[in-house]
Write a protein that holds these residues in place. Sequence first.
Motif, mmCIF file in Angstrom:
data_model
loop_
_atom_site.group_PDB
_atom_site.id
_atom_site.type_symbol
_atom_site.label_atom_id
_atom_site.label_comp_id
_atom_site.label_asym_id
_atom_site.label_seq_id
_atom_site.Cartn_x
_atom_site.Cartn_y
_atom_site.Cartn_z
ATOM 1 N N SER A 1 53.529 71.401 53.371
ATOM 2 C CA SER A 1 53.336 70.411 52.309
ATOM 3 C C SER A 1 52.005 70.640 51.589
ATOM 4 C CB SER A 1 53.383 69.001 52.895
ATOM 5 O OG SER A 1 54.612 68.760 53.554
ATOM 6 N N ILE A 2 50.958 70.914 52.353
ATOM 7 C CA ILE A 2 49.652 71.196 51.754
ATOM 8 C C ILE A 2 49.728 72.445 50.880
ATOM 9 C CG2 ILE A 2 47.280 71.843 52.269
ATOM 10 C CD1 ILE A 2 47.500 70.118 54.808
ATOM 11 N N ALA A 3 50.388 73.476 51.396
ATOM 12 C CA ALA A 3 50.516 74.719 50.634
ATOM 13 C C ALA A 3 51.266 74.490 49.327
ATOM 14 C CB ALA A 3 51.227 75.771 51.481
ATOM 15 N N ASP B 1 54.861 60.605 50.456
ATOM 16 C CA ASP B 1 54.886 59.389 51.262
ATOM 17 C C ASP B 1 56.197 59.288 52.041
ATOM 18 O OD1 ASP B 1 55.562 56.245 51.487
ATOM 19 O OD2 ASP B 1 53.393 56.556 51.494
ATOM 20 N N GLU B 2 56.080 59.040 53.339
ATOM 21 C CA GLU B 2 57.259 59.100 54.201
ATOM 22 C C GLU B 2 58.099 57.834 54.161
ATOM 23 O OE1 GLU B 2 55.360 59.990 57.826
ATOM 24 O OE2 GLU B 2 54.847 62.049 57.265
ATOM 25 N N SER C 1 69.155 66.025 54.151
ATOM 26 C CA SER C 1 68.787 65.734 55.534
ATOM 27 C C SER C 1 69.334 64.365 55.892
ATOM 28 C CB SER C 1 67.260 65.768 55.707
ATOM 29 O OG SER C 1 66.896 65.412 57.026
ATOM 30 N N ASP C 2 69.787 64.214 57.142
ATOM 31 C CA ASP C 2 70.330 62.933 57.576
ATOM 32 C C ASP C 2 69.269 62.032 58.191
ATOM 33 O OD1 ASP C 2 69.879 64.513 59.740
ATOM 34 O OD2 ASP C 2 71.814 64.147 60.727
ATOM 35 N N ARG C 3 68.061 62.459 58.229
ATOM 36 C CA ARG C 3 66.952 61.643 58.735
ATOM 37 C C ARG C 3 65.695 61.925 57.928
ATOM 38 N NH1 ARG C 3 63.999 64.483 62.917
ATOM 39 N NH2 ARG C 3 64.778 66.621 63.142
ATOM 40 N N PRO C 4 64.751 61.007 57.912
ATOM 41 C CA PRO C 4 63.536 61.207 57.105
ATOM 42 C C PRO C 4 62.767 62.446 57.538
ATOM 43 C CG PRO C 4 63.729 58.925 57.840
ATOM 44 C CD PRO C 4 64.765 59.696 58.579
ATOM 45 N N VAL C 5 62.154 63.079 56.553
ATOM 46 C CA VAL C 5 61.298 64.231 56.814
ATOM 47 C C VAL C 5 59.852 63.748 56.799
ATOM 48 C CG1 VAL C 5 60.587 66.507 56.030
ATOM 49 C CG2 VAL C 5 62.960 65.773 55.706
ATOM 50 N N TYR C 6 59.145 64.017 57.865
ATOM 51 C CA TYR C 6 57.759 63.565 57.979
ATOM 52 C C TYR C 6 56.846 64.659 57.407
ATOM 53 C CZ TYR C 6 59.964 60.142 60.974
ATOM 54 O OH TYR C 6 60.781 59.153 61.452
ATOM 55 N N TRP C 7 56.672 64.589 56.091
ATOM 56 C CA TRP C 7 56.003 65.654 55.370
ATOM 57 C C TRP C 7 54.565 65.853 55.810
ATOM 58 C CZ3 TRP C 7 59.368 68.419 52.727
ATOM 59 C CH2 TRP C 7 60.527 67.798 52.238
ATOM 60 N N ASP D 1 54.321 65.481 60.559
ATOM 61 C CA ASP D 1 54.958 66.451 61.441
ATOM 62 C C ASP D 1 54.101 67.720 61.453
ATOM 63 O OD1 ASP D 1 56.517 68.311 62.765
ATOM 64 O OD2 ASP D 1 58.382 67.707 61.813
ATOM 65 N N PRO D 2 53.608 68.125 62.622
ATOM 66 C CA PRO D 2 52.730 69.310 62.665
ATOM 67 C C PRO D 2 53.385 70.566 62.116
ATOM 68 C CG PRO D 2 52.659 68.114 64.747
ATOM 69 C CD PRO D 2 53.769 67.507 63.942
ATOM 70 N N HIS D 3 54.701 70.668 62.180
ATOM 71 C CA HIS D 3 55.387 71.865 61.722
ATOM 72 C C HIS D 3 55.671 71.848 60.218
ATOM 73 C CE1 HIS D 3 55.965 73.007 65.904
ATOM 74 N NE2 HIS D 3 56.464 71.815 66.145
ATOM 75 N N VAL D 4 55.508 70.698 59.587
ATOM 76 C CA VAL D 4 55.825 70.563 58.163
ATOM 77 C C VAL D 4 54.579 70.314 57.316
ATOM 78 C CG1 VAL D 4 57.214 69.269 56.479
ATOM 79 C CG2 VAL D 4 58.098 69.664 58.786
ATOM 80 N N ALA D 5 53.554 69.711 57.913
ATOM 81 C CA ALA D 5 52.388 69.269 57.145
ATOM 82 C C ALA D 5 51.698 70.423 56.438
ATOM 83 C CB ALA D 5 51.408 68.538 58.068
ATOM 84 N N MET D 6 51.582 71.555 57.110
ATOM 85 C CA MET D 6 50.890 72.682 56.502
ATOM 86 C C MET D 6 51.660 73.224 55.295
ATOM 87 S SD MET D 6 47.950 73.565 57.458
ATOM 88 C CE MET D 6 46.680 74.754 57.136
#
Length: 312
Positions: A179-181, A147-148, A163-169, A172-177
Amino acid sequence: MARLSSLPDGFDSPPMPTAKRRRTRPDWLVAYVFLAPIAAVFAAFIAYPLADGISTAFTDRAIAHAGNFVGLQNFVTLFNDPEFLRAAWNSLTLTTGVVTIKMVLGMASAVLLSQTMPCRGLIRSLAFLPWAVPGMIAALAWKWIFDEQSGVLQSLVLQLGLSDRPVYWLSDPHVAMFSIALAMIWQGLPFFTMMFLAALASIPSDLNEAAAIDGAGPIRRFFCITLPQMRGVIAVTAMLSAIWTFNSFHMVFVLTGGGPAGRTHILPTLAYEYGIAQSRLGMGSAVLVSVIPVFVILIVLLTGRMLRQDEA
């Protein structure tokens, strides 16, 4: 014997019924009786849905609409659809990456858990725990972790200064996959560990002892003795996991629903999107039918491997 030899010439003794001839028909009847319930269940719950899905793939059937036969039009549309091609690529890369990582980590954890250590039984039980969690419950738990706004992982990253800013797990198209893995690896890792632990226990200790006497170190014994002895188990485990990972609908559906912007769709979630969300049952069935050859190849390889192991 004397009575038989005294028969007149030209007269043959009546053929004696063999045991095989007497048992043939009753054995088949008994076999049919016991196989009939299994055949009925197979026809009702496997054969009929599969045949109906394949036939639907060649129609423009929709919800509350019987549809008409359209031939290969659905498949032509799919293979010219960038979203389908992206979902197929996502399924392939996700399955390959997740299975590979689970195999490496499963082997490492199996070797570690096979060693003598304090509380080994408790540690093994905790290692196998994710495998006992139902898939939907695991997906919901990971959705809360990712949860973001108030997720555990988000708070941990910010508090540790990673990280100095929230990570959009998950958005974010570059991070979501990734996270699923990660969630899939967590849930499927115990299966590899259990299979490899059982394989390690079946290797004769004499082989390792003889190699150690000859001067082979632990690494050489692992690659020259342990891995060759586990080759069959590794192949079967990898193929089973590949089939399950490829069809892991619940994890993707719960975490991202195929988003953001369809970037995390895999073929099962895309089939749901076409068939249920858009009421295009023909297109949804075509998505699933398009991967049947892949499953057939995997099943043939898996069955062949298992039969060869039984013969050995």
